[in-house]
Scaffold this active site. Structure first.
Site, mmCIF file in Angstrom:
data_model
loop_
_atom_site.group_PDB
_atom_site.id
_atom_site.type_symbol
_atom_site.label_atom_id
_atom_site.label_comp_id
_atom_site.label_asym_id
_atom_site.label_seq_id
_atom_site.Cartn_x
_atom_site.Cartn_y
_atom_site.Cartn_z
ATOM 1 N N PHE A 584 0.800 -1.226 0.000
ATOM 2 C CA PHE A 584 0.000 0.000 0.000
ATOM 3 C C PHE A 584 0.827 1.267 0.000
ATOM 4 O O PHE A 584 0.321 2.348 0.249
ATOM 5 C CB PHE A 584 -0.983 -0.008 1.184
ATOM 6 C CG PHE A 584 -0.328 -0.193 2.517
ATOM 7 C CD1 PHE A 584 0.272 0.875 3.160
ATOM 8 C CD2 PHE A 584 -0.307 -1.439 3.115
ATOM 9 C CE1 PHE A 584 0.866 0.700 4.392
ATOM 10 C CE2 PHE A 584 0.283 -1.608 4.346
ATOM 11 C CZ PHE A 584 0.882 -0.537 4.998
ATOM 12 N N GLY A 585 2.093 1.149 -0.244
ATOM 13 C CA GLY A 585 2.846 2.386 -0.318
ATOM 14 C C GLY A 585 4.333 2.152 -0.408
ATOM 15 O O GLY A 585 4.804 1.022 -0.455
ATOM 16 N N ASP A 697 -0.703 -13.037 -0.206
ATOM 17 C CA ASP A 697 0.147 -12.421 -1.236
ATOM 18 C C ASP A 697 1.569 -12.939 -1.088
ATOM 19 O O ASP A 697 2.531 -12.179 -1.089
ATOM 20 C CB ASP A 697 0.099 -10.892 -1.135
ATOM 21 C CG ASP A 697 0.592 -10.227 -2.418
ATOM 22 O OD1 ASP A 697 0.713 -10.937 -3.435
ATOM 23 O OD2 ASP A 697 0.873 -9.022 -2.389
#
Ligand SMILES: *[C@@H]1O[C@H](CO)[C@@H](O)[C@H](O)[C@H]1NC(C)=O
Ligand SMILES: *[C@@H]1O[C@H](CO)[C@@H](O)[C@H](O)[C@H]1NC(C)=O
Ligand SMILES: *[C@@H]1O[C@H](CO)[C@@H](O)[C@H](O)[C@H]1NC(C)=O
Ligand SMILES: *[C@@H]1O[C@H](CO)[C@@H](O)[C@H](O)[C@H]1NC(C)=O
Ligand SMILES: *[C@@H]1O[C@H](CO)[C@@H](O)[C@H](O)[C@H]1NC(C)=O
Ligand SMILES: *[C@@H]1O[C@H](CO)[C@@H](O)[C@H](O)[C@H]1NC(C)=O
Ligand SMILES: *[C@@H]1O[C@H](CO)[C@@H](O)[C@H](O)[C@H]1NC(C)=O
Ligand SMILES: *[C@@H]1O[C@H](CO)[C@@H](O)[C@H](O)[C@H]1NC(C)=O
Length: 879
Positions: A584-585, A697
């Site tokens: 997410f970043g 993931d």
């Protein structure tokens, strides 16, 4: 008189037949003869049949043109149309779409010659579908086997779709595809289509098959004789008189067999391979001149039931007999020709055909959906392999699609992420009215978000991340997202506004910028800036050191410390050094006052997706601790700025180490140790946590290595805590990474522990091969499992081992490791091992490396295959 009359009659018939033959030989009207793999736009006339073959290129957009190896292509062992072929290394399905005449009875034929075209000597097995039905599974038995399959089929529309389906057992291919129209009537008395089992030219002593132009319908007649039978023949032509337009070729009918005497029945039998329904066509004609004192007379029985008779075949005139109703149910089917009392000559048969009934179901996706997709395809110039029906055969839709079940399938999911789309969102998408999922992320789409997105009544997932959209998000979309009816992702569209204020601000900004430009031009501003900067730098440095020290003290005191964003800016030196990119970043390097390094993962946007991932990761890592999981040391949770602080993993990710550009090569023992570490981390998530945690993931870039080369799992942004395994609450959340994603998840959209096991299996393959999950080459991308499988099938494990490992790998250990990886990546989850098994087996593998000195072994697995011939060539047996 009898003899000369007979001679004259025969001569006339021959002349007539020749004349007919010459006329018919010209007539290929309606024939479609495709030489698959022939260069686009080219054609030729095949020398023995005089058939006109054309390239298949205008009937299919995918596949690769290939030539059989010279051993098969040189000389004239094989007809020309078999010497080229089209292979389909890419995609699960590849379809031909052939325009036909609706309501016409066709003989459709696919021909195949592998001929070692790829030099791999690996015979593939794959499925051939026609419309929505499996036509035949093709399983080849040797390089030089030229197989063909015939289907008699009545078209129900003006298109026939034929699809080659990759079932994971090798690359599908096809050599020729032929359509012969207007086969007349007789074969049609049966409701279903007929798939050829065998077609025999009985009594022929020639080693030659007869087809067009001898047979006007281009049926292929294979020679057949049997030494317990008597072969008889005539030189006179045989007329197809009483046989309902079957047009039997004279050359085939001129040869026949009889049983050896009248007291011996002539029998043909076969043992059915399954519960199929069989249909038989028998063709008879007298070939011996009938002497007055002779008679040939017999009855026909099937499985001891009377079918027909007494039959007295006419001299030089053929008759066809086909028992009503199918042969089914028995373990052996027997057809017997039994002489009657009057007979002086034994029973005779000239030709024999056996078919299996196939119900070909035609299914067509909604025409509106098809039109919309066709327009989308041409608007963006993408997906040339989109051919045939988007949803049919069911279960093998066009890439990026999912269809609903039902008599008229509808498109319910369209995934065009990372498809290189440019321009605006196509208005044709609005015509996919049943759409539930639309993923357009990772493209270069521009323009405003169209209003029609609001009007797709079933839309529940809309991903538009990482594009270049502008303007405002339609309010109704935002409302639906807020109401929880729509999962909306719009992050990383720098010029897209989520609110009205944003638009105003942006307009103001433009105005301000103009003013600022004027002001900046004045020297005063410049001077002021310089002065301030000099002052501030000195002060800041001091402050920063103090801050860093205080943060460090806090972080060392206990884990999971709350940190302020300002503090993060200090330790990362204003986000100076990026060391990676997480779910997410971005991840930045942070340094504490004693030079301890930390990794700082900053949430990139304010999108909901990012926030969810941040929260998932923070939640999991604050409660879960294991030596093989990257540990969290602090976090920042301010409204706009959210970040996670981790221990620093000095050696980067496993993926980096395995890549070709890595300067350090991991030896086999190091790789095994990494596998064990990572497996233990994952095992802990699955079995050490209550309730279990699914990582979702798992991939080599999420396995990080510290300075001691200890492996730890990272990136829990997609992880989910599962209360029980049947909980599908999160099932609609897409997750995972292409190449690692459990294929069953794709179908069920349901993550279970075994999905992680699948992904971990991919990592294992990466470790031993050194190759990435998706192997890119100049023309195509191959999934690593598809790449290793052919080598493993022939037991050639050394071929897949990373060449950089050289001799550090022992073959016994390697095959154990590969076996484990294979079991992890089984297509169905039930067969995959638990992570605890995986850990045990890897540790055993590691022990082998520690215990024995590495030895090379060239003991390849047995390369003998057992082979199965395909239906059309297996003959029933006479007796
Ligand atoms: C098939 O039958 C129809 C009528 O039943 C006839 O008009 C047509 O010519 C026949 N075609 C062939 C090739 O025999
Ligand atoms: C057919 O003709 C060939 C040569 O012309 C001859 O050898 C053969 O015996 C003939 N066969 C029959 C059945 O008449
Ligand atoms: C039938 O008659 C012919 C002469 O017409 C003779 O040569 C032959 O042997 C006879 N065959 C039988 C089975 O009686
Ligand atoms: C084809 O369908 C018909 C009617 O639905 C059925 O009676 C027949 O058994 C089916 N045949 C095969 C081979 O499935
Ligand atoms: C369609 O039906 C099959 C089998 O009945 C099922 O497995 C599949 O999930 C269904 N697909 C949809 C989209 O409903
Ligand atoms: C669309 O496909 C991409 C890659 O093929 C995948 O990562 C993504 O999750 C898919 N989107 C949806 C909504 O399933
Ligand atoms: C969508 O379908 C309607 C008919 O159902 C048609 O009138 C309209 O032109 C289509 N729109 C687009 C963008 O193709
Ligand atoms: C192909 O045939 C062989 C020999 O009968 C058999 O062992 C193998 O399983 C078949 N392959 C497939 C995928 O059916």
């Amino acid at each position: 008189m009898g003899t000369s009359g007979h001679f004259l009659f025969g001569f006339l018939l021959t002349a007539l037949a020749l004349a007919l033959l010459l006329v018919q030989a010209q007539d290929q009207s309606g024939f479609i003869s495709l030489d698959c793999g022939l260069p686009e736009g080219t054609s030729y006339t095949e020398t023995t049949t005089k058939l006109n073959y054309v390239s298949d290129a205008s009937f299919i957009n995918s596949g690769v043109s290939q030539d059989v190896a010279s051993a098969y292509g040189d000389g004239d062992t094989y007809p020309r149309q078999l010497r080229k072929l089209r292979s389909f290394p890419q995609g699960i399905r590849n379809c031909y779409s052939v325009t036909t005449v609706k309501g016409t009875e066709y003989l459709i034929r696919g021909s195949f010659l592998y001929g070692n075209y790829d030099g791999l000597d690996l015979l593939p097995t794959f499925d051939l579908y026609i419309e929505n039905s499996l036509w035949q599974t093709l399983n080849f038995t040797d390089n030089g086997m030229d197989a063909y399959i015939d289907l008699i089929h009545v078209t129900s529309s003006n298109k026939v779709n034929i699809c080659l389906i990759n079932t994971g057992n090798g690359v599908p291919f096809i050599s020729a595809l032929e359509f012969r129209p207007s086969l007349n009537i007789t074969y049609l008395t049966i409701a279903s289509s007929l798939s050829l089992y065998t077609r025999m030219n009985i009594g022929s002593t020639e080693d030659r098959k007869y087809r067009f132009p001898f047979d006007v319908y281009d049926r292929i007649w294979s020679p057949f004789n049997f030494n317990k039978w008597t072969q008889v023949s005539t030189n006179y032509s045989i007329e197809p008189i009483r046989e309902n337009g079957l047009h039997l070729p004279s050359i085939v009918m001129q040869t026949a067999s009889t049983s050896k005497d009248t007291s011996t029945p002539l029998e043909i039998w076969w043992d059915p391979i399954d519960s199929s329904q069989y249909y038989v066509f028998m063709h008879l004609a007298e070939v011996l001149y009938p002497e007055v004192n002779q008679s040939r007379e017999f009855i026909i029985t099937t499985n001891d039931n009377f079918v027909s008779g007494p039959i007295i075949p006419n001299y030089l005139s053929s008759v066809s007999i086909f028992p009503n109703g199918p042969f089914e149910g028995a373990s052996r089917h027997v057809i017997a020709f039994i002489s009657t009392e009057e007979a002086t000559l034994p029973p005779i048969i000239n030709a024999f055909e056996l078919y299996i009934a196939k119900n070909i179901s035609k299914l067509e996706a909604d025409q509106g959906d098809v039109d919309a997709l066709t327009n989308i395809k041409s608007t963006y110039g993408i997906k040339k392999e989109w051919q045939g029906d988007p949803c049919v055969p069911m279960g093998f839709p066009w890439s990026g699609l999912h269809c609903s079940n039902g008599t008229i399938p509808r498109i319910i999911s369209l995934n065009l992420s990372a498809s290189g789309l440019t321009g605006e969102i196509s208005p044709y998408i609005s015509n996919l009215t049943m759409l539930q999922i639309l993923d357009l992320s990772d493209n270069e789409l521009t323009g405003e978000l169209p209003e029609f997105l609001v009007n797709l009544p079933n839309l529940r997932i809309l991903y538009l991340t990482r594009n270049r959209f502008t303007g405002l998000i339609p309010k109704a979309l935002l409302q639906r997202a807020e109401a929880g009816l729509l999962a909306l992702s719009v992050g990383e569209n720098p010029d897209l506004c989520t609110s009205v204020e944003c638009v105003k601000k942006r307009k103001n900004n433009k105005r301000k910028k103009y003013l600022v430009a004027i002001i900046l031009s004045s020297i005063i501003a410049v001077l002021l800036t310089i002065l301030m900067v000099t002052l501030v730098i000195y002060k800041r440095r001091k402050q920063r050191e103090n801050l860093k020290r205080s943060i460090q003290e806090r972080l060392l005191k206990s884990k999971n410390q709350l940190v302020q964003y300002s503090e993060i800016l200090v330790i990362t030196d204003n986000l100076k050094t990026t060391i990676g990119e997480g779910g997410f970043g971005k991840v930045y390097l942070g340094v504490l006052s004693d030079k301890t390094r930390v990794a700082v993962k900053l949430m990139s946007s304010t999108s909901q997706q990012g926030y969810n991932e941040f929260r998932a990761e923070a939640q999991i890592l604050t409660v879960v601790h294991h030596i093989n999981l990257v540990s969290l040391i602090g976090y920042c949770d301010e409204a706009e700025n959210k970040a996670l602080l981790y221990e620093f993993m000095g050696n980067g990710s496993l993926r980096d180490f395995l890549s070709d550009s890595s300067t350090k090569v991991l030896n086999w023992k190091e790789r095994l140790q990494i596998a064990v570490d990572a497996a233990q981390g994952l095992e802990y998530l699955h079995d050490g946590c209550v309730p279990p945690i699914i990582h979702r993931d798992m991939k080599s870039s999420n396995i990080l290595l510290n300075e001691q080369m200890q492996a730890k799992i990272s990136d829990f942004g997609l992880s989910r805590v599962f209360v029980n395994e049947s909980d599908t609450h999160f099932s609609t959340c897409p997750a995972g990474t292409f190449g690692y994603l459990d294929p069953t998840v794709h179908l069920s959209r349901n993550f279970i522990k075994k999905s992680d096991v699948y992904s971990f299996g991919i990592v294992l393959f990466e470790l031993i091969t050194g190759r990435p999950a998706i192997i890119k080459s100049s023309e195509d991308n191959i999934h690593i499992v598809d790449w290793v499988k052919p080598h493993i099938t022939v037991g050639n494990i050394q071929n897949i081992v990373d060449p950089r490992l050289e001799s550090s790998i022992d073959s016994g250990c390697a095959s154990k490791f590969v076996e484990l990886a294979l079991s992890c990546t089984l297509p169905t989850s039930a067969g995959r091992p638990e992570m605890s098994d995986v850990v045990l087996q890897l540790i055993e593998c590691l022990k082998m490396v520690q215990d024995i000195t590495p030895q090379m072994s060239n003991n390849n697995a047995d390369q003998n295959f057992s082979h199965n011939s395909i239906g059309s060539e297996s003959l029933p047996s006479p007796r």
